[in-house]
Design a protein around this motif. Sequence first.
Motif, short mmCIF file in Angstrom:
data_model
loop_
_atom_site.label_atom_id
_atom_site.label_comp_id
_atom_site.label_asym_id
_atom_site.label_seq_id
_atom_site.Cartn_x
_atom_site.Cartn_y
_atom_site.Cartn_z
N ALA A 171 0.94 -1.06 0.20
CA ALA A 171 0.22 -0.15 0.05
C ALA A 171 0.96 1.42 0.12
N ARG B 6 -5.10 2.72 7.24
CA ARG B 6 -6.41 2.44 6.23
C ARG B 6 -7.61 2.79 7.09
N ARG C 79 -14.07 -6.41 2.77
CA ARG C 79 -13.32 -5.61 1.94
C ARG C 79 -13.15 -6.51 0.62
N SER D 10 -11.51 -2.53 -3.68
CA SER D 10 -11.34 -1.28 -2.80
C SER D 10 -12.83 -1.07 -2.19
#
Length: 96
Positions: free
Chosen positions: A29, A34, A48, A51
């Motif tokens: 990432a 996050r 999830r 995205s």
Amino acid sequence: MTISVRFPDGGWREVPSELRPIDPVTTGAQSRFRNIPINCDPQWRYLRIASVWHARPRHGILAILTPCIDDWWQDIAAMADIPATADKKAQPPRAA
């Protein structure tokens, strides 16, 4: 802080969220944090996919959110499964 989550009916809702640290080396990432929904709703859990966060129905219960309540009849001596010590010594009732 809230985050948009897609629900099974096709709608989007804002749910509570938190920032969690992530390791950029292992996840690849760009950022170090996050925004993740908090799984505190007793009806929904959040997953999830790519995205986008999706809500799925929860099966079972969250033990933390359900209070432990004793059965209402436990405090009534006459309804106990095991008689009290005083009742054990008492004579059985006579037949009429």
